[in-house]
Design a protein around this motif. Sequence first.
Motif, PDB file in Angstrom:
ATOM      1  N   LEU A   1     -64.768  83.779 -15.728  1.00  0.00           N
ATOM      2  CA  LEU A   1     -64.556  82.808 -14.651  1.00  0.00           C
ATOM      3  C   LEU A   1     -65.754  82.764 -13.708  1.00  0.00           C
ATOM      4  O   LEU A   1     -66.151  81.690 -13.238  1.00  0.00           O
TER       5      LEU A   1
ATOM      6  N   LEU B   1     -63.131  78.379 -21.824  1.00  0.00           N
ATOM      7  CA  LEU B   1     -63.163  77.718 -20.518  1.00  0.00           C
ATOM      8  C   LEU B   1     -63.891  76.381 -20.581  1.00  0.00           C
ATOM      9  O   LEU B   1     -63.483  75.409 -19.936  1.00  0.00           O
TER      10      LEU B   1
ATOM     11  N   ARG C   1     -59.060  70.047 -13.446  1.00  0.00           N
ATOM     12  CA  ARG C   1     -59.362  70.793 -12.224  1.00  0.00           C
ATOM     13  C   ARG C   1     -59.588  69.839 -11.055  1.00  0.00           C
ATOM     14  O   ARG C   1     -59.163  70.106  -9.922  1.00  0.00           O
TER      15      ARG C   1
ATOM     16  N   SER D   1     -58.260  77.076  -5.295  1.00  0.00           N
ATOM     17  CA  SER D   1     -58.965  77.543  -6.494  1.00  0.00           C
ATOM     18  C   SER D   1     -58.115  78.530  -7.279  1.00  0.00           C
ATOM     19  O   SER D   1     -58.077  78.502  -8.517  1.00  0.00           O
ATOM     20  N   TRP D   2     -57.414  79.420  -6.565  1.00  0.00           N
ATOM     21  CA  TRP D   2     -56.567  80.399  -7.243  1.00  0.00           C
ATOM     22  C   TRP D   2     -55.384  79.718  -7.934  1.00  0.00           C
ATOM     23  O   TRP D   2     -55.039  80.070  -9.061  1.00  0.00           O
TER      24      TRP D   2
ATOM     25  N   THR E   1     -56.614  78.076 -11.086  1.00  0.00           N
ATOM     26  CA  THR E   1     -56.867  79.060 -12.130  1.00  0.00           C
ATOM     27  C   THR E   1     -55.572  79.592 -12.720  1.00  0.00           C
ATOM     28  O   THR E   1     -55.438  79.739 -13.943  1.00  0.00           O
TER      29      THR E   1
ATOM     30  N   VAL F   1     -55.880  76.771 -15.601  1.00  0.00           N
ATOM     31  CA  VAL F   1     -56.932  77.353 -16.438  1.00  0.00           C
ATOM     32  C   VAL F   1     -56.374  78.428 -17.365  1.00  0.00           C
ATOM     33  O   VAL F   1     -56.594  78.393 -18.588  1.00  0.00           O
TER      34      VAL F   1
END
Length: 322
Positions: free
Chosen positions: A114, A202, A210, A220-221, A224, A228
Amino acid sequence: MGTVAAATAPAKQAGRESSRPARRPGRRGTRLELALLLTPALVLFVGFVLLPIAVAVYYSFYKWTGFSPRTPYGLGNYQRVLEDEVFRSALLHNLIIAALSVLIQLPLSIALALLLNRKIRGRTVLRLVVFAPYVLSEAITAVVWLLMLQPGGMVDQLFNAVGLGGLIQDWLADGDLVLYTLFVVITWKYIGFGVILLLAGLQSIPSELREAASTDGASSWDTTRHIVLPLLGPTIRIWIFLSVIGSLQLFDLVWIMTLGGPASASATMATYLLDHGFSRYEFGFGSAVAVVLFVVCFIFALLYQRFALRRDLRGALTGTKG
């Protein structure tokens, strides 16, 4: 009129014939082509995979040193393998390495992937640094770390330099510590492969997902965690499979650095096999160990494919996600 019709009839017939699809090659030609393409790979597979397995199974039923006449032994070798405490501890060591790989290497690999997937300065150099240890051979890695971990070696000097001299241990001579020391070396060696594999996963995730999550106010967390990582699931499952299979077959680093010692504290199934099969000239018994090792890996592969990779394989075969 009859003359015109007669003249146009052949032209129409020719047009219909030209519009017909070209005749496909016959089944015989297709089979011959497949046979020519598959025969070299099939010969190599039989000669270097199936035949050695069959030979090992055959010799496992004999008591044989490699020089003396073979003595039929039935299932005696297998009974001895399963009753040997050293072999059971070696199997446990393989399982510990596999568990530590999943619990420690996997999160570390995901975190590094990441990080290296972001647009940061020096990203290419960092990727190279992380992946470089994987390119080194196991023999070179083992020798370098063996020198570094010797008493008074580079590792001990580094601890002294930062004021942590009290933490210095007999890294490869302490039976309670040696397996975890080897795991550190294994992590340093193989984490680059996991990072590169996860980076490929990824980069296959559409950036639009995103961006849409960011537009909806997701942090962002959250992006993810909820976007993600789920999309990275197939890649993670493949990495787990390769990591566990590699842990069960672990040999090179352990054999060069510790020979499975001290007192079999770092022995694995592969080092146990080499020790008994070649060092002690117990080829029949060593063949039984090899068969047991193969069966353990084979059963894990079947179960993992059945319960973990089934959805991924189904999607790959049908073109849809299960």
